[in-house]
Design a protein around this motif. Structure first.
Motif, PDB file in Angstrom:
ATOM      1  N   GLN A  66       0.809  -1.216   0.000  1.00 16.10           N
ATOM      2  CA  GLN A  66       0.000   0.000   0.000  1.00 16.10           C
ATOM      3  C   GLN A  66       0.844   1.269   0.000  1.00 16.10           C
ATOM      4  N   ALA A  67       2.090   1.127   0.349  1.00 12.92           N
ATOM      5  CA  ALA A  67       2.934   2.318   0.337  1.00 12.92           C
ATOM      6  C   ALA A  67       3.164   2.806  -1.085  1.00 12.92           C
ATOM      7  N   HIS A  68       3.025   1.913  -2.016  1.00 15.56           N
ATOM      8  CA  HIS A  68       3.352   2.314  -3.387  1.00 15.56           C
ATOM      9  C   HIS A  68       2.190   2.188  -4.347  1.00 15.56           C
ATOM     10  N   GLU A  69       1.183   1.441  -3.960  1.00 17.63           N
ATOM     11  CA  GLU A  69       0.076   1.266  -4.901  1.00 17.63           C
ATOM     12  C   GLU A  69      -1.238   1.572  -4.217  1.00 17.63           C
ATOM     13  N   ARG A  70      -2.141   2.204  -4.962  1.00 22.90           N
ATOM     14  CA  ARG A  70      -3.440   2.493  -4.397  1.00 22.90           C
ATOM     15  C   ARG A  70      -4.338   1.271  -4.567  1.00 22.90           C
ATOM     16  N   VAL A  71      -4.189   0.366  -3.648  1.00 24.36           N
ATOM     17  CA  VAL A  71      -5.065  -0.808  -3.691  1.00 24.36           C
ATOM     18  C   VAL A  71      -5.731  -0.949  -2.338  1.00 24.36           C
ATOM     19  N   ASP A  72      -6.905  -1.562  -2.334  1.00 28.34           N
ATOM     20  CA  ASP A  72      -7.554  -1.708  -1.034  1.00 28.34           C
ATOM     21  C   ASP A  72      -6.934  -2.866  -0.267  1.00 28.34           C
ATOM     22  N   LYS A  73      -7.260  -2.928   1.005  1.00 27.37           N
ATOM     23  CA  LYS A  73      -6.684  -3.923   1.904  1.00 27.37           C
ATOM     24  C   LYS A  73      -6.857  -5.334   1.366  1.00 27.37           C
ATOM     25  N   ARG A  74      -8.093  -5.581   0.877  1.00 23.27           N
ATOM     26  CA  ARG A  74      -8.396  -6.947   0.493  1.00 23.27           C
ATOM     27  C   ARG A  74      -7.511  -7.419  -0.650  1.00 23.27           C
ATOM     28  N   THR A  75      -7.385  -6.548  -1.663  1.00 28.57           N
ATOM     29  CA  THR A  75      -6.538  -6.892  -2.803  1.00 28.57           C
ATOM     30  C   THR A  75      -5.106  -7.098  -2.346  1.00 28.57           C
ATOM     31  N   ALA A  76      -4.658  -6.165  -1.513  1.00 28.90           N
ATOM     32  CA  ALA A  76      -3.284  -6.242  -1.038  1.00 28.90           C
ATOM     33  C   ALA A  76      -3.069  -7.533  -0.282  1.00 28.90           C
ATOM     34  N   ARG A  77      -4.060  -7.914   0.473  1.00 28.87           N
ATOM     35  CA  ARG A  77      -3.924  -9.125   1.268  1.00 28.87           C
ATOM     36  C   ARG A  77      -3.886 -10.356   0.360  1.00 28.87           C
ATOM     37  N   ALA A  78      -4.741 -10.317  -0.644  1.00 26.31           N
ATOM     38  CA  ALA A  78      -4.749 -11.435  -1.575  1.00 26.31           C
ATOM     39  C   ALA A  78      -3.381 -11.559  -2.225  1.00 26.31           C
ATOM     40  N   ARG A  79      -2.805 -10.398  -2.555  1.00 31.31           N
ATOM     41  CA  ARG A  79      -1.492 -10.441  -3.173  1.00 31.31           C
ATOM     42  C   ARG A  79      -0.436 -10.945  -2.218  1.00 31.31           C
ATOM     43  N   THR A  80      -0.605 -10.534  -0.980  1.00 29.66           N
ATOM     44  CA  THR A  80       0.335 -10.977   0.041  1.00 29.66           C
ATOM     45  C   THR A  80       0.337 -12.496   0.145  1.00 29.66           C
ATOM     46  N   ILE A  81      -0.879 -13.057   0.160  1.00 31.19           N
ATOM     47  CA  ILE A  81      -0.971 -14.509   0.279  1.00 31.19           C
ATOM     48  C   ILE A  81      -0.319 -15.176  -0.920  1.00 31.19           C
ATOM     49  N   GLU A  82      -0.534 -14.589  -2.064  1.00 29.67           N
ATOM     50  CA  GLU A  82       0.052 -15.136  -3.278  1.00 29.67           C
ATOM     51  C   GLU A  82       1.581 -15.094  -3.206  1.00 29.67           C
ATOM     52  N   LEU A  83       2.080 -13.946  -2.721  1.00 26.56           N
ATOM     53  CA  LEU A  83       3.522 -13.790  -2.581  1.00 26.56           C
ATOM     54  C   LEU A  83       4.088 -14.827  -1.631  1.00 26.56           C
ATOM     55  N   LEU A  84       3.390 -14.997  -0.511  1.00 27.26           N
ATOM     56  CA  LEU A  84       3.874 -15.966   0.471  1.00 27.26           C
ATOM     57  C   LEU A  84       3.899 -17.358  -0.147  1.00 27.26           C
ATOM     58  N   ARG A  85       2.915 -17.616  -0.975  1.00 26.51           N
ATOM     59  CA  ARG A  85       2.901 -18.919  -1.634  1.00 26.51           C
ATOM     60  C   ARG A  85       4.109 -19.031  -2.560  1.00 26.51           C
ATOM     61  N   GLN A  86       4.381 -17.948  -3.271  1.00 24.75           N
ATOM     62  CA  GLN A  86       5.497 -17.974  -4.214  1.00 24.75           C
ATOM     63  C   GLN A  86       6.828 -18.204  -3.526  1.00 24.75           C
ATOM     64  N   VAL A  87       6.969 -17.641  -2.324  1.00 22.91           N
ATOM     65  CA  VAL A  87       8.245 -17.845  -1.629  1.00 22.91           C
ATOM     66  C   VAL A  87       8.261 -19.152  -0.861  1.00 22.91           C
ATOM     67  N   GLY A  88       7.195 -19.925  -1.005  1.00 18.62           N
ATOM     68  CA  GLY A  88       7.222 -21.280  -0.468  1.00 18.62           C
ATOM     69  C   GLY A  88       6.823 -21.419   0.973  1.00 18.62           C
ATOM     70  N   ILE A  89       5.940 -20.575   1.422  1.00 19.33           N
ATOM     71  CA  ILE A  89       5.447 -20.741   2.788  1.00 19.33           C
ATOM     72  C   ILE A  89       4.202 -21.613   2.759  1.00 19.33           C
ATOM     73  N   PRO A  90       4.209 -22.725   3.458  1.00 18.74           N
ATOM     74  CA  PRO A  90       3.030 -23.599   3.430  1.00 18.74           C
ATOM     75  C   PRO A  90       1.833 -22.908   4.079  1.00 18.74           C
ATOM     76  N   ASN A  91       0.651 -23.243   3.647  1.00 21.19           N
ATOM     77  CA  ASN A  91      -0.603 -22.668   4.139  1.00 21.19           C
ATOM     78  C   ASN A  91      -0.549 -21.146   4.243  1.00 21.19           C
ATOM     79  N   PRO A  92      -0.222 -20.460   3.172  1.00 19.98           N
ATOM     80  CA  PRO A  92      -0.045 -19.009   3.300  1.00 19.98           C
ATOM     81  C   PRO A  92      -1.304 -18.295   3.781  1.00 19.98           C
TER      82      PRO A  92
END
Ligand SMILES: Nc1ncnc2c1ncn2[C@@H]1O[C@H](COP(=O)(O)OP(=O)(O)OP(=O)(O)O)[C@@H](O)[C@H]1O
Ligand SMILES: Nc1ncnc2c1ncn2[C@@H]1O[C@H](COP(=O)(O)OP(=O)(O)OP(=O)(O)O)[C@@H](O)[C@H]1O
Ligand SMILES: [Mg+2]
Ligand SMILES: [Mg+2]
Lengths: 539, 379, 373, 322, 342
Positions: free
Chosen positions: E119-145
């Motif tokens: 959110q510091a760099h993109e105007r996205v709402d919390k939900r979208t940002a969170r969805a992206r966060t989960i996706e990122l965590l999945r990409q870096v290999g965290i189980p059950n992101p």
């Protein structure tokens, strides 16, 4: 009796005094805090000042100013007369006025008197020491809380009579009957501190509510009939609302700012001249029947030595102690206060301030260099300074003087305990009632020395004078106030103070009354130790 | 043959014997501070160290290396087991009886910053042990300190300096000097070089080597760097979750790891050679080390083991000798030929009725140890 | 890695300093204390306030000289009826009051107002004025300062010493010892400081403290009269124990797990040796900082206690009792409480500023909570 | 969690028992404080005193007597029957009456000191080294160097009262909020500030150094590396972490003031709160009220210690309560 | 040729400390292209972190002074104001730090901290940002992101925290990922995971990586180009193969030789670099490595420049020694005793 009589004659709270239309709705006052709001328990000036218009006994002290009139006079209260005395001063008979009612609607009965005294015993009232001369009080004294009856008090509710039998004559008994401990409360009053509301009143006022150390409200007694007791004025304010505080500065400011009308506290000595210059005559000063003195212990070195006691008398500059009170005091060398008919000023000045002489006397007495501990009260600034002053003077005349300051609440218990071995110290006495036996017999009589709770802090014990005091205290009332008796009391005063240098009396206190600008100070009657609030009036 | 038998058999007497030592840390909770769980930091570990040898101890962070080291020198009280030092069981000696033995075994710590009292001068730090044991006069102590400082490569002028004035490597030298001050027989070195740069690390390793020769020291050398351990050790024990899973002569561990965990550990060691690094096949272990509070059942490595079968989940493999003093605890030993296997008899002795066929060695003969270059294998 | 960044420390000043110190070599062989000292020496603010404090102490120590040569009045010498010569005119030290008869009517003359500051007009007497008994405020201020400082420093020292020992025991031994000591801290902590202080002060001042026993004819214990300064000192020392003890215990607890303590144990060092030669030097800088803080707070606490009548017993002067005594004479003799108040503020400020500098130099994270409300 | 709280409450009760025992111990050493004599008054007879002694259980001596008397005091306190030796007023009801004043003083002062403390600390940390920081630091240091009693006296003398100087503020006293909110506020302004000055200085300094410590934390560097604005870093990362120790301080200080700890302020301004009551009772060496007030105060401190610990666990998720 | 993202020219960083002026970085230059990994190795205190943080603008402060240029896509980052720098941080340049234990704010959930970065760099709402966060965590290999996203840092193991840091650094698709010793605090097994992750994600996100480490083994795996730093200077720079197989600087030889290597037989003695790194306050004259260099000679009293002295272009070093001399002498250092042992 039923006695509901002519209650409806006036029936309203508005009224007039002999002086004309002076009633006003509310007096707002600042009051000193007190211990209890119960005539059977309280032993403080702040509440006694109220009680004089609320709780009436068989007889009352005259509600007149001691500054101008003889305020030591006793007048009929609930009783129709000041009593019929028979049996050589051992039997007092009173008849109650008819139809008197308490503020709660109950009728004033003769048996209420006995109940009041028994209640005092049951509550361990500080007043029970006054009742030892009544026939049949021994059992109660021995076991106060179990006290049921006192055979020497005979009451008849039907006839409205009270008869009190004494073991021996007592010069001041009429006076004793005027103090709040004997002020009659309804028999229905429980035998414990009622706190809020206090017991029902039988004077022109009653205390409607009381919030300890915070506030109280006094209202007119709805059952009080105009001029019901001639000696007691009906009172001007319809209601007295008071906040309580011991902070003198704050209490003065409340009156100065007009928030309140009357400051019951002493003005702060530090600001006397400021207030005086700003409020002028709204402030009044009254010399009270009180004596401030230092006791010296007859039983302990160095003050078992007359020369040592005299030396202290020479070493105390009365004027400086008056200064300490900001000027609120009259230097004295007498034990009795000047307002008494028994007072006779000791002249010439027996102990002019003279350190040289004092030092010499100490040397002569052979007590120089001894360690002396001065006792004083720690939580009253002036008393503490007074103690410091005495300590300083004792040092100057050659003693190794130490100071011991004790909380006021505990002070008298501690110095009154022989185990403490208090050598010298501060004390003062405000009369319970205006008769010398309340002074000499309580404070300077060797026969009254006790192990604990001793009021004769100096253990003053001069055999010949003890006998004399005892004799003068056991006179029938008709002799008690005679001129010759008065002279004998004065002689005792002189002997004790000069010949035996038993104590160091130094001043009679002056108290202040401060009124807001809407009050008319001319109505202020300073009776005994107090203003009579009931007689206050507005401009 | 047990570890201990093995030690005594090999001729030279064991200086230190550790028998079935356990160290559990209680986790307390609740109204009465009841113990609700335990950290199984060290769980039934046995080994022996011969006089003059260096035993390496490797394993991942949290596997209990330090705890074991500390328990051995009685900085921690063992929960169970025996520690026999120079023939004396010391696991329950009191402070007083222990003190003379402390002279004989010293410890070198990992963190060169935390292990030296920052408020003391170097001289005091090094001479303190002598003072504690009342060895020699003041002057003698001072002389000895100068000697020792020189031995570890510091100059005697450093006597009056404070630890903060030294670099990490120099501090570690001070730590070693302190350990040497009492001329101990045994030194437990707990990751003495982990915090140092490679250039300093090699200085340290060489120093320890020299000292060992000079003073006939016996080392228990704890490290997590397999390269370092190999360089210093005569024998190496691999720990996993509080247990020793493999114990082997140094070179053999690298050429012939038996336990799949050792194999994976070796393959993860980065090699500073781009070509080799590209060529070699890496076994990347999935996940993290499980919690020592609830260690996995059976073989503790099974959740991360690529050869794991049912038997691994159910039965804890014992530490078995595969010959040549090479012990391992595994149901599916690698790099073992049939003959040895039969001789050890893993399947009969340790697979119960339900032990399946799979509890046989994996055929790894075709695969070389990925970590080790071909030329060394031949050695 | 990064420095604290608290100071405005630019390249120029650094270069200057480096030149001044002769580069990094200069610090070789210097103890952490010496390095802290070097930092402190650069902190001119802290040093000048240390100077102020020393000045105050010296002045107070010279009190007897002042009394005998300047004011000619001892600390407790009353002079209520006295007269001094101001600009050649005789003036009452205390204005004379009482009732006078004016036109046959008694009239109150207000009196008892002590002479104000004379600043030398009375030839060295009553430079700062008199109190209600004619004592010299200047003399009392100096003697009072002696007592206040003595109380502050001694109480702080006792409190610190006890706390250090308790903290070392608790932190080192842990377990039951720690439990008992921590509960003891909790217990004192649970009392409001002032309330506990006053309660103890009042109770002990009545008859003093006389407890102890005789061993071979030698009395072991405390025998203090009610007016002894030691009562105030011990009371203050007692109530501050947890305020120093707790943070120190925390530090010891953290240090105890440091490897150098283990190293000492591994060498066979005994508990006493470890506590006093390994742990104590490492908490010493915190102790020092806490000690200065506690001195300041002890002086302030003395004021609170004395103000409420539970501290120093009259006629002994102390800054606290002087403020208390003067509190109801503010409008006629403001100097009575003003001067001691200013003296305290300056002294405590000096200690605080110096303590701050000390902490910056030694840099332990000392945090302490104390109420005076 | 539940078990933890129960255990803590149990511990708190033990502390309170110990506190009451200590207060009792402190006061039985007062030799002159014989309550029986005191209740009996100046004209009492020995019999009178004896009967009071019996009633209070003072006639029992020795070890058992000690515990009987202590137990009876505590029992009376908890059944709200304990009365003062000096004037027989009910201790519990007196404390209750003091609550409005004490709570008004504490809450107001607490808001002031916390607000200003955070403001002062933050500004001086952000401006560290600059003139504004130096000034604030100087004032903070002066603030913590002033004795409260003296500050109160001087403020009351110069700003309040009838002493020739303009009386901008009322001369002490407490007006209930319910009777006149403005007067309540007006009467409390000076006391609030008197009480708050010390804390403002202290909190400001602690917060300043916390912030300067936190700024160097790795996670703040991470936040910067994320590209957050400096304001957001300050508020969300730095302040949040720096305030945690302040919360602890505040909890305990606030508890102690609520518990009647502002004895001096209440006395100087004659606010009839719990602290004032304590001061009065101490001056009259009156055990029962002191027992009551101390236990009352200790209760606040103990309860707030628990609250602080809970808050701490909430603010810092690393801390697990056990 | 790939896009040139970063060009650092003669960067110098000095800090004022109370002991004197620290010359943390003295003249470092390099270029970085998209898709490449630049490895920086060097001993502790050689200025690796300062370089990295200066790129991010994290070393700015009253006690720091900078010289030179840091050109990011043509803009000199040293000139960019602090406020504008916020736009670059996280958005254009992402960074991972050494210690995953302390680099995450312990009081916020992992998810919150990544969402904040987005959110510091993109105007996205919390939900979208969170969805992206989960996706990122999945990409870096965290189980059950999706459940792990709500954990606090202390509930993660060290490796997982470092993964989360990587996810955070990559959350805004930065062109450059700066990893400052991301594996040093981790176990070898976890280290291997992280190295693999970084090289995989570099391709997924099409970014360049600056990978700082002191472990030559790690860098052999991942880097394309290598910079060797000593005493705030680049002492050798070249492609990975150049540096490993044709090292020109005796210091680099020393580094290579000091490592007890598993791929070689155990030597009797390890090679050592005698002495310790110089103080950055009082640097020696001439070649900074001279005091520790076994081959130092007269010429070394003057500091050599960073020059290309070999035939391979792009391979620079700071050593006066003759190339031939170096080639014939370096093996005894690098391989140590192994030659004799073999
Ligand atoms: N005092 C203690 N109380 C509770 N648990 C502990 C204690 N000391 C260690 N542990 C736990 O025991 C386990 C083993 O710890 P130990 O320090 O022995 O590991 P290690 O192998 O030395 O790891 P590292 O390589 O990180 O030093 C860890 O899970 C650790 O958390
Ligand atoms: N803000 C600063 N103020 C003063 N000196 C600094 C600052 N930042 C770094 N330094 C110094 O600069 C030098 C280089 O440090 P840097 O952190 O870059 O080393 P490094 O190569 O990253 O080492 P490591 O491997 O230990 O991380 C060190 O001596 C350090 O003390
Ligand atoms: Mg370890
Ligand atoms: Mg770094």
């Amino acid at each position: 009796g039923s006695g509901g009589g002519g209650g409806g004659k006036t029936g309203t709270t508005s009224g007039t005094t002999p002086n004309g239309q002076r009633t006003f709705p509310v007096l707002k006052a600042v009051w000193a805090t007190t211990d209890y709001m119960d005539p059977g328990l309280s032993y403080r000036l702040a509440s006694w000042q109220l009680f004089q218009d609320v709780y009436i006994g068989l007889v009352v002290k005259a509600h007149v100013s001691c500054q101008t009139s003889n305020c030591t006079k006793i007048e009929p209260g609930l009783a129709t007369t000041t009593g019929t005395v028979t049996d050589g001063g051992k039997d007092y008979k009173f008849t109650l006025r008819k139809g008197m009612k308490y503020s709660n609607g109950e009728t004033v009965k003769a048996s209420d008197f006995k109940h009041t005294i028994v209640r005092d015993f049951n509550m361990n009232s500080p007043g029970i020491g006054f009742f030892g001369n009544i026939v049949g009080s021994d059992a109660c004294e021995a076991n106060p809380t179990k006290c049921k009856d006192i055979s020497g008090i005979i009451t008849d509710d039907g006839a409205g009579t009270v008869e009190i039998k004494l073991k021996k004559p007592e010069s001041d008994f009429e006076f004793v009957l005027s103090i709040p401990f004997t002020s009659v409360v309804p028999s229905s009053t429980p035998n414990k501190d009622t706190e809020n509301p206090p017991p029902a009143g039988n004077g022109p006022y009653y205390i409607a509510s009381y919030n300890p150390s915070k506030s109280f409200v006094v209202k007119r007694n709805p059952n009080w009939k105009k001029h019901e007791i001639p000696a007691i004025p009906d009172g001007n304010p319809d209601e007295i609302k008071a906040v309580m505080t011991d902070d003198q500065a704050q209490s003065a400011q409340l009156v100065a700012s007009g928030q309140d009308d009357y400051d019951e506290n002493l003005l702060p000595t530090d600001q006397l001249s400021h207030y005086k210059s700003k409020f002028g005559d709204q402030i009044r000063f009254f010399t009270t029947p009180s004596t401030y003195y230092f006791f010296m212990n007859f039983r302990l070195a160095p003050f078992d030595n007359l020369k040592a006691r005299q030396a202290v008398n020479y070493a105390v500059d009365r004027q400086q102690l008056v200064n300490l009170r900001g000027g609120l005091g009259v230097p004295t060398y007498n034990f009795l206060p000047p307002s008494y008919p028994q007072y006779k000023k000791i002249t010439p000045n027996p102990y002019p301030y003279n350190l040289q002489k004092a030092k010499q006397l100490v040397k002569q007495s052979g007590t120089a260099g001894q360690t002396v501990t001065v006792y004083t009260i720690s939580d009253v600034a002036v008393d503490l300074s007074t103690g410091e002053y005495l300590q300083g003077q004792l040092k100057k005349i050659g003693y190794n003087a130490k100071l011991k300051a004790i909380a006021g609440a505990n002070y008298f218990t501690i110095v009154g305990n022989q185990a403490t071995k208090a050598q010298i110290g501060f004390t003062d006495w405000f009369e319970d009632y205006p008769y010398p036996s309340d002074w000499f017999n309580v404070l300077q009589n060797g026969d009254r020395i006790t192990k604990v709770h001793n009021n004769n802090y100096g253990n003053v014990d001069v055999k010949s004078l003890n006998t004399q005091m005892n004799k003068l205290a056991s006179l029938p009332p008709n002799q008690a106030l005679s001129a010759s008796t008065n002279a004998k009391w004065a002689a005792i005063d002189r002997d004790l103070m000069v010949k035996y240098a038993s104590s160091v009396p130094y001043l009679n206190g002056i108290l202040t009354s401060f009124f807001s600008t809407r009050m008319n100070v001319d109505c202020d009657i300073y009776d005994d130790n107090n203003d009579d609030v009931a007689q206050f009036c507005t401009k | 043959m047990t570890v201990l038998e093995q030690a005594s058999e090999s001729g030279s007497a064991a200086l230190l014997e550790v028998r079935h030592v356990k160290k559990y840390f209680p986790i307390r909770k609740g109204l009465l501070q009841r113990e609700v769980a335990r950290v199984h930091a060290v769980d039934d570990v046995s080994f022996a160290v011969r006089e003059g040898e260096t035993l390496g101890l490797v394993g991942e962070s949290g596997c209990g290396k330090s705890t074991l080291g500390r328990t051995v020198v009685r900085l921690l009280e063992p929960t169970a087991g025996e520690i026999i030092f120079q023939g004396t069981p010391i696991q329950s000696l009191g402070t007083r009886r222990l003190r003379p033995l402390r002279r004989e075994m010293q410890m070198v710590f990992q963190d060169p910053y935390a292990s030296l009292n920052p408020r003391k001068r170097v001289g005091t730090i090094v001479s303190d042990p002598m003072r504690i044991h009342d060895l020699g006069s003041r002057a003698e102590q001072k002389r000895r300190v100068a000697e020792i400082l020189e031995t570890v490569g510091l100059s005697p002028e450093h006597y009056n300096r404070f630890p903060h004035e030294f670099s990490g490597g120099q501090r570690q030298r001070i730590g070693i000097a302190r350990a040497l001050a009492l001329r101990p027989k045994l030194i437990i070195a707990d990751e003495p070089v982990s915090a140092l740069d490679v250039s300093i690390q090699s200085q340290m390793l060489n120093l320890l080597d020299e000292l060992q020769k000079e003073f006939q020291l016996t080392f228990v050398f704890i490290a997590h760097d397999l390269g370092v351990v190999r360089h210093v050790s005569d024998r190496i024990a691999v720990m996993y979750l509080g247990k020793i899973v493999e114990l082997s002569p140094a070179e053999e561990l690298y050429t012939r790891p038996i336990m799949p965990y050792t194999e994976a550990l070796l393959s993860a060691v980065p090699i500073p050679d781009p070509d080799l690094a590209e060529k070699r096949e890496r076994i990347v272990l999935e996940g993290d080390v499980p919690s020592p509070i609830n260690p996995p059942s059976g073989c503790r490595f099974h959740p991360r083991c690529r050869y794991a079968t049912d038997v691994c989940r159910q039965i804890e493999p014992p530490l078995a000798d595969y010959g040549n003093g090479h012990l391992a605890a595994c149901h599916h030993p690698l790099n073992v030929d049939k003959a040895t296997l039969e001789q050890v008899g893993v399947s009969e002795r340790h697979s119960p009725a339900e032990a399946d066929q799979s509890a046989l060695p994996q055929d790894t003969s075709g695969r070389s140890n990925p970590a080790v270059a071909p030329d060394t294998r031949s050695r | 890695m990064a420095t604290t960044g608290q100071e405005e420390f630019t390249l120029d000043t650094a270069a200057e300093l480096a030149a001044e110190e002769g580069g990094a070599k200069a610090i070789q062989g210097k103890s952490p204390w010496a390095i802290a000292g070097r930092r402190l020496r650069r902190n001119y603010v802290a040093l000048s306030f240390l100077g102020v404090f020393v000045l105050v102490v010296v002045c107070c120590l010279l009190a007897p000289l002042y009394a005998s040569h300047v004011s000619h009045l001892g600390e407790n010498d009353t002079n209520s009826g006295g007269v001094v010569t101001v600009h050649g005119q005789p003036v009452h030290v205390i204005s004379q009051g009482g009732t006078k008869i004016v036109n046959g009517q008694p009239k109150i003359v207000f009196g008892g107002i002590p002479i104000g500051p004379q600043w030398g007009a009375a030839g060295g007497q009553y430079i700062l004025g008199a109190d209600e008994l004619g004592r010299d405020i200047g003399t009392r201020l100096l003697f009072g300062g002696r007592n206040s400082l003595f109380i502050g420093v001694t109480a702080a020292a006792i409190s610190t010493a006890l706390s250090v020992i308790l903290a070392l025991l608790a932190g080192y031994f842990g377990g039951l010892v720690d439990w008992v000591i921590s509960r003891f801290f909790d217990l004192i902590w649970a009392f409001p400081v002032v309330l506990l202080g006053i309660a103890l002060g009042t109770a002990l001042s009545v008859n003093g403290f006389h407890h102890g026993f005789h061993l071979f004819g030698v009395f072991i214990g405390l025998n203090l009269s009610g007016s002894s300064l030691w009562i105030t000192i011990l009371v203050i020392a007692f109530v501050f124990i947890p305020y120093i003890g707790r943070p120190l215990r925390g530090q010891v607890l953290a240090l105890r797990n440091r490897e150098f303590v283990e190293a000492a144990t591994a060498q066979g060092a005994g508990s006493v040796r470890i506590m006093f030669t390994e742990l104590l030097p490492n908490i010493a800088s915190s102790v020092l900082v806490l000690f200065t803080l506690i001195i300041a707070n002890a002086i302030l606490t003395e004021v609170g206690l004395s103000f409420l009548g539970a501290g120093v017993r009259l006629p002994n002067p102390s800054w606290g009792t002087m403020i208390g005594e003067g509190s109801d004479k503010l409008s006629t003799a403001p100097g009575l409480s003003l001067f001691p108040g200013i003296a305290i503020a300056i002294t405590v400020l000096a200690i605080n500023v110096f303590g701050d500098g000390l902490r910056d130099a030694l840099d332990p994270r000392a945090k302490i909570r104390i109420e005076h409300g | 969690m539940g078990a933890y709280i129960i255990r803590r409450i149990f511990g708190m009760l033990l502390v309170l028992v110990a506190v009451s025992l200590i207060v009792y111990l402190i006061f039985i050493v007062i030799p002159g404080g014989d309550p029986a004599q005191r209740i009996a008054g100046r004209t009492a007879t020995p019999a009178n005193i004896a009967s009071i002694r019996h009633k209070l259980g003072l006639d029992k001596h020795g070890f058992t007597g000690f515990f009987i008397q202590w137990f009876s005091l505590v029992k009376q306190l908890f059944t709200a029957k304990l009365v003062s030796y000096a004037n027989q007023t009910n201790v519990v009801s007196q404390i209750k009456q003091g609550l409005p004043a004490t709570f008004s003083l504490s809450i107001g002062a607490g808001i002031i000191w916390m607000g200003f403390g955070v403001l002062v600390g933050t500004i001086s940390a952000v401006k560290a080294g600059r003139i504004s920081d130096r000034l604030i630091t100087a004032f903070a240091l002066i603030g913590i160097s002033l004795p409260v009693a003296w500050l109160g006296l001087i403020l009351r003398y110069f700003l309040a009262g009838e002493r020739g100087s303009p009386s901008w503020f009322p001369d002490g006293g407490y007006v209930p909020l319910t009777s006149n909110p403005w007067q309540w506020f007006y009467h409390l302004l000076l006391p609030w500030f008197t009480l708050a000055v010390l804390f403002i200085g202290f909190y400001g300094r602690v917060l300043r150094s916390n912030i300067l410590d936190t700024i160097n934390e790795d996670f703040v560097r991470t936040a910067k590396a994320k590209g957050l604005t400096s304001r957001r870093i300050l508020v969300k990362h730095v302040l949040r972490a720096s305030l945690i120790p302040i919360v602890t301080l505040f909890g305990l200080d606030f508890a102690s003031v609520l518990g009647g700890g502002a004895i001096i302020t209440e006395s100087v301004y004659n606010l009839h709160g719990v602290g004032w009551y304590a001061a009065q009772s101490i001056q009259s060496e009156d055990l029962p009220p002191l027992m009551g007030v101390t236990l009352y105060g200790a209760m606040f401190i103990v309860v707030f210690t628990l609250i602080v610990d809970l808050a701490y666990a909430y603010l810092d998720p690393r801390i697990r309560l056990s | 040729m790939a896009e040139r993202l970063l060009e650092v020219n003669d960067l110098k960083v000095r800090f004022a400390t109370e002991d004197g002026i620290v010359q943390a970085v003295s003249g470092i230059s390099f270029e970085l292209e998209r898709g490449k990994v630049l490895g920086i190795v060097g001993e502790s205190g050689s200025g690796k972190s300062v370089t990295a943080m200066t790129l991010m603008g994290l070393t700015r402060g009253v006690n720091a002074a900078f010289e030179g240029e840091v050109l990011y896509k043509g803009t000199d980052l040293l000139e960019v104001s602090d406020r504008d720098m916020q736009e670059y941080r996280g958005n254009e340049l992402g960074m991972i730090f050494q210690d995953p234990m302390t680099s995450l704010n312990p009081v916020y959930r992992i998810g919150e901290q990544i969402v904040e970065a987005i959110q510091a760099h993109e105007r996205v709402d919390k939900r979208t940002a969170r969805a992206r966060t989960i996706e990122l965590l999945r990409q870096v290999g965290i189980p059950n992101p999706d459940t792990r996203v709500d954990n606090f840092p202390h509930e993660f193991s060290g490796g997982m925290r470092q993964r989360a840091m990587i996810a955070m650094a990559l959350s805004c698709n930065p062109s450059i990922l700066i990893a400052d010793e991301p594996t040093t605090a981790l176990d070898v097994t976890i280290q291997a995971q992280i190295v693999e992750l970084v090289s995989r994600l570099k391709d997924d996100f099409n970014s360049a990586v600056i990978f700082i480490t002191h472990d030559l083994g790690v860098i052999a795996d991942i880097a394309d180009e290598i910079i060797v730093m000593y005493a705030g200077r680049v002492v050798e720079r070249g492609s990975k193969r150049d540096v490993f197989y044709d090292p020109q600087m005796p210091y680099t030889w020393g580094l290579l030789g000091s490592i007890p290597r598993l791929d070689r037989p155990r030597p009797e003695r390890l090679h050592t670099i005698e002495g310790s790194p110089p103080s950055l306050i009082n640097l020696p004259d001439g070649c900074k490595f001279r005091p520790r260099c076994p081959h130092a000679f007269e010429k070394c009293k003057a500091e050599p420049g960073l020059e290309n002295r070999v035939e391979t272009p792009g391979h620079f070093d700071r050593c006066w020694l003759d190339v031939e001399f170096k080639r014939s002498h370096r093996d005894e250092t690098i391989s140590g005793g192994s030659a004799e042992a073999a």
